[in-house]
Design a protein around this motif. Structure first.
Motif, PDB file in Angstrom:
ATOM      1  N   GLU A  43      31.913 -32.821  45.422  1.00 12.62           N
ATOM      2  CA  GLU A  43      32.883 -33.232  45.014  1.00 12.62           C
ATOM      3  C   GLU A  43      33.988 -34.138  45.675  1.00 12.62           C
ATOM      4  N   ILE A  44      33.760 -34.971  47.217  1.00 13.84           N
ATOM      5  CA  ILE A  44      34.482 -36.027  47.580  1.00 13.84           C
ATOM      6  C   ILE A  44      33.626 -37.382  47.089  1.00 13.84           C
ATOM      7  N   VAL A  45      32.252 -37.318  46.383  1.00 11.69           N
ATOM      8  CA  VAL A  45      31.969 -38.143  45.770  1.00 11.69           C
ATOM      9  C   VAL A  45      32.563 -39.049  44.956  1.00 11.69           C
ATOM     10  N   LYS A  46      32.804 -37.536  43.944  1.00 14.33           N
ATOM     11  CA  LYS A  46      34.201 -37.447  42.831  1.00 14.33           C
ATOM     12  C   LYS A  46      35.266 -38.261  42.304  1.00 14.33           C
ATOM     13  N   GLN A  47      35.506 -37.517  43.820  1.00 14.82           N
ATOM     14  CA  GLN A  47      37.251 -38.887  44.165  1.00 14.82           C
ATOM     15  C   GLN A  47      37.333 -39.851  44.077  1.00 14.82           C
ATOM     16  N   GLN A  48      36.113 -40.994  44.353  1.00 17.49           N
ATOM     17  CA  GLN A  48      35.691 -42.532  44.401  1.00 17.49           C
ATOM     18  C   GLN A  48      36.288 -42.820  42.986  1.00 17.49           C
ATOM     19  N   LYS A  49      36.664 -44.266  42.233  1.00 15.86           N
ATOM     20  CA  LYS A  49      36.925 -44.757  41.196  1.00 15.86           C
ATOM     21  C   LYS A  49      35.775 -45.250  41.288  1.00 15.86           C
ATOM     22  N   ASP A  50      35.379 -45.594  39.939  1.00  8.76           N
ATOM     23  CA  ASP A  50      34.071 -46.545  40.205  1.00  8.76           C
ATOM     24  C   ASP A  50      32.831 -45.700  39.949  1.00  8.76           C
ATOM     25  N   ILE A  51      32.741 -44.897  39.752  1.00 10.11           N
ATOM     26  CA  ILE A  51      31.415 -44.038  40.627  1.00 10.11           C
ATOM     27  C   ILE A  51      30.722 -42.942  40.311  1.00 10.11           C
ATOM     28  N   GLU A  52      29.589 -43.011  39.297  1.00  9.83           N
ATOM     29  CA  GLU A  52      29.030 -42.361  39.189  1.00  9.83           C
ATOM     30  C   GLU A  52      27.714 -41.311  40.092  1.00  9.83           C
ATOM     31  N   LEU A  53      27.585 -40.296  40.281  1.00 10.58           N
ATOM     32  CA  LEU A  53      26.392 -39.416  40.714  1.00 10.58           C
ATOM     33  C   LEU A  53      25.412 -39.419  40.423  1.00 10.58           C
ATOM     34  N   GLU A  54      24.198 -39.438  40.735  1.00  7.99           N
ATOM     35  CA  GLU A  54      23.379 -38.988  40.281  1.00  7.99           C
ATOM     36  C   GLU A  54      22.882 -37.886  40.783  1.00  7.99           C
ATOM     37  N   ARG A  55      22.626 -37.750  41.918  1.00  5.84           N
ATOM     38  CA  ARG A  55      21.993 -35.813  42.768  1.00  5.84           C
ATOM     39  C   ARG A  55      22.645 -35.931  43.741  1.00  5.84           C
ATOM     40  N   SER A  56      22.482 -34.634  44.439  1.00  6.74           N
ATOM     41  CA  SER A  56      22.693 -34.452  45.818  1.00  6.74           C
ATOM     42  C   SER A  56      22.145 -32.580  45.723  1.00  6.74           C
ATOM     43  N   HIS A  57      21.327 -33.030  47.116  1.00  2.00           N
ATOM     44  CA  HIS A  57      20.184 -31.926  47.540  1.00  2.00           C
ATOM     45  C   HIS A  57      20.039 -32.284  48.927  1.00  2.00           C
ATOM     46  N   LEU A  58      19.364 -31.086  49.226  1.00  2.00           N
ATOM     47  CA  LEU A  58      18.642 -30.339  50.358  1.00  2.00           C
ATOM     48  C   LEU A  58      17.270 -31.520  50.690  1.00  2.00           C
ATOM     49  N   GLU A  86      20.064 -35.397  51.174  1.00  2.00           N
ATOM     50  CA  GLU A  86      20.456 -36.810  50.762  1.00  2.00           C
ATOM     51  C   GLU A  86      20.679 -36.525  49.594  1.00  2.00           C
ATOM     52  N   PHE A  87      22.319 -37.766  49.085  1.00  2.00           N
ATOM     53  CA  PHE A  87      22.647 -37.901  47.756  1.00  2.00           C
ATOM     54  C   PHE A  87      22.011 -39.495  47.437  1.00  2.00           C
ATOM     55  N   VAL A  88      22.956 -39.147  45.935  1.00  2.00           N
ATOM     56  CA  VAL A  88      23.102 -40.988  45.048  1.00  2.00           C
ATOM     57  C   VAL A  88      23.752 -40.626  44.178  1.00  2.00           C
ATOM     58  N   TYR A  89      23.683 -42.269  44.342  1.00  2.00           N
ATOM     59  CA  TYR A  89      25.535 -42.447  43.360  1.00  2.00           C
ATOM     60  C   TYR A  89      25.017 -43.967  42.539  1.00  2.00           C
ATOM     61  N   TRP A  90      25.585 -44.387  42.230  1.00  2.00           N
ATOM     62  CA  TRP A  90      25.858 -45.626  41.279  1.00  2.00           C
ATOM     63  C   TRP A  90      27.311 -46.119  40.748  1.00  2.00           C
ATOM     64  N   VAL A  91      27.276 -47.589  42.168  1.00  2.00           N
ATOM     65  CA  VAL A  91      28.874 -48.064  42.102  1.00  2.00           C
ATOM     66  C   VAL A  91      28.561 -48.680  40.443  1.00  2.00           C
ATOM     67  N   ASP A 133      33.601 -50.757  50.576  1.00  2.00           N
ATOM     68  CA  ASP A 133      34.681 -49.878  50.636  1.00  2.00           C
ATOM     69  C   ASP A 133      34.408 -48.305  50.403  1.00  2.00           C
ATOM     70  N   ILE A 134      33.463 -48.257  49.116  1.00  2.00           N
ATOM     71  CA  ILE A 134      33.118 -46.650  48.559  1.00  2.00           C
ATOM     72  C   ILE A 134      32.363 -46.273  49.387  1.00  2.00           C
ATOM     73  N   LYS A 135      31.598 -46.847  49.949  1.00  2.00           N
ATOM     74  CA  LYS A 135      30.219 -46.124  51.066  1.00  2.00           C
ATOM     75  C   LYS A 135      31.177 -45.580  51.911  1.00  2.00           C
ATOM     76  N   GLN A 136      32.512 -46.562  52.891  1.00  2.00           N
ATOM     77  CA  GLN A 136      33.248 -46.186  54.009  1.00  2.00           C
ATOM     78  C   GLN A 136      34.244 -44.838  53.928  1.00  2.00           C
ATOM     79  N   ASN A 137      34.540 -44.413  52.383  1.00  2.00           N
ATOM     80  CA  ASN A 137      35.593 -44.451  51.929  1.00  2.00           C
ATOM     81  C   ASN A 137      34.620 -42.533  51.920  1.00  2.00           C
ATOM     82  N   ILE A 138      33.283 -42.803  51.079  1.00  2.00           N
ATOM     83  CA  ILE A 138      32.722 -41.354  51.429  1.00  2.00           C
ATOM     84  C   ILE A 138      31.875 -40.706  52.499  1.00  2.00           C
ATOM     85  N   LEU A 139      31.604 -41.988  53.591  1.00  2.00           N
ATOM     86  CA  LEU A 139      31.527 -41.366  55.458  1.00  2.00           C
ATOM     87  C   LEU A 139      32.352 -40.749  55.347  1.00  2.00           C
TER      88      LEU A 139
END
Length: 386
Positions: free
Chosen positions: A286-301, A312-317, A327-333
């Motif tokens: 949910e947090i990653v999808k709130q950002q613009k120009d970003i695509e979530l690849e996966r989010s797992h334990l 670990e989670f992986v996304y594409w800018v 800027d996107i990384k900062q907002n996600i953290l």
């Protein structure tokens, strides 16, 4: 056809005039060469607008180069091309024909050199205009290429001319070969860097303005020279790389990155309740999808560590700009930290916990005897050392 021309009545009359002696053979040959030159130049001049129109309607460079070369044919060379064969057909003196042959050979070589040098220059201009623009480093490297090509053309024409005049060029070629080997061995480092510079210009693994990484060094390319490439590092100093060493290394070109893959990891303590642990990947999504120009690849334990539960989670800018990525990384953290605090979940600290099931009886007795029953009586400060 040539035999018919030589056996024609006109050639028979010219041979009769030549046999009579005097200046008339030269006069007739001179007048015939002038008339032939004027006719050929008039034809070329009449064809010039038509050839210009044809080459302007086509995108083929070869047509344009051939047309322009044809217009650069020298009148005196055309004169010699006509004058010497006329003298030969009239049966002129052998010494005159021998001299005329030398003049004809060098005039032809001169005209071919004009055509060749113009063709090389035209190719250079077209290449720089359509492929590489007006970058100073590229222009310099292309200047070296054209100079080498022009020099090679002139030397080849000179050797061919001497060979046609009966000069034995075998010894000359052998001397040039040995001298070339000696020069190449003496200047192999310089030549290696020069050819590496040409490879960079033609193959273009990077260009001026690209941000590259070479081993531990990184920076923006400022200049591609004949021997070295200069890079401005992030800390401000100038890095100078040998072109040959640069091509032998692994180069990362970040300017040609079309999107950026970012993996992130964090962990929570083992004491975190299992229902909360199961919800964390969803929170991250949910947090990653709130950002613009970003695509979530996966989010797992990802793992159960020795002291924490690791995610670990992986996304594409989609924007390759580094500042946009940060800027996107900062907002996600920030979003992850805020969500964990709202759910009373703390991040795991590096460390280990020691669990003791039971103590030896002597240790338990000693601990009980030295531990006051009233907490107010617990000594503090230096008294703890006694």
């Amino acid at each position: 056809m040539l035999e018919d021309f030589q056996n024609s009545k006109m050639m028979h009359d010219l041979q009769v005039v030549a046999a009579a002696g005097g200046p008339w053979p030269w006069v007739f040959a001179f007048i015939g060469a002038i008339l032939g030159t004027l006719v050929i130049k008039a034809i070329l001049k009449a064809l010039s607008p038509r050839l210009t129109y044809i080459t302007s309607k086509t995108t083929r460079q070869l047509d344009d180069i051939l047309a322009k070369c044809l217009m650069k044919t020298k009148s005196w060379v055309i004169f010699i091309w006509i004058f010497i064969p006329i003298l030969h057909a009239m049966g002129a003196d052998d010494r005159v024909l021998s001299f005329g042959k030398a003049v004809l050979v060098f005039a032809t070589a001169f005209q071919i050199a004009i055509w060749g040098l113009f063709a090389i220059h035209r190719w250079k201009e077209n290449y720089l205009k359509k492929k590489t623009g007006t970058n100073p480093s590229t222009v310099s490297a292309m200047g070296i290429i054209t100079t080498v090509l022009q020099g090679t053309l002139i030397v080849a024409l000179l050797l061919i001319s001497l060979s046609n005049l009966g000069v034995n060029i075998g010894a000359l070629l052998a001397g040039l070969g040995v001298g070339g080997i000696a020069v190449a061995l003496a200047a192999q480092n310089i030549l290696g860097d020069m050819f590496a510079s040409l490879s960079i210009v033609l193959d273009k693994p990077f260009e001026v303005g690209d941000f590259i990484t070479v081993g531990p060094q990184m920076g923006t390319v400022e200049n591609i020279g004949i021997k070295t490439t200069r890079v401005r590092s992030l800390s401000g100093e100038e890095l100078v790389f040998s072109n040959r060493d640069l091509l032998d290394s692994r180069i990362q070109n970040f300017k040609r990155m079309w999107k950026r893959r970012v993996p992130l990891r964090f962990s929570v303590p083992h004491t975190t309740p299992l229902p909360i642990v199961r919800q964390i990947p969803g929170w991250i999504t949910e947090i990653v999808k709130q950002q613009k120009d970003i695509e979530l690849e996966r989010s797992h334990l990802d793992a159960l560590g020795t002291s924490s539960v690791e995610f670990e989670f992986v996304y594409w800018v989609q924007n390759p700009d580094f500042n946009a990525h940060m800027d996107i990384k900062q907002n996600i953290l920030w979003g992850i930290q805020e969500k964990l605090q709202s759910q009373n979940v703390r991040l795991a600290l590096p460390g280990q916990s020691l669990y003791v099931e039971s103590l030896p009886e002597v240790v338990e007795k000693t601990y009980a005897e030295n531990t006051p029953s009233d907490p107010k009586k617990i000594p503090s400060g230096p008294a703890l050392d006694h």
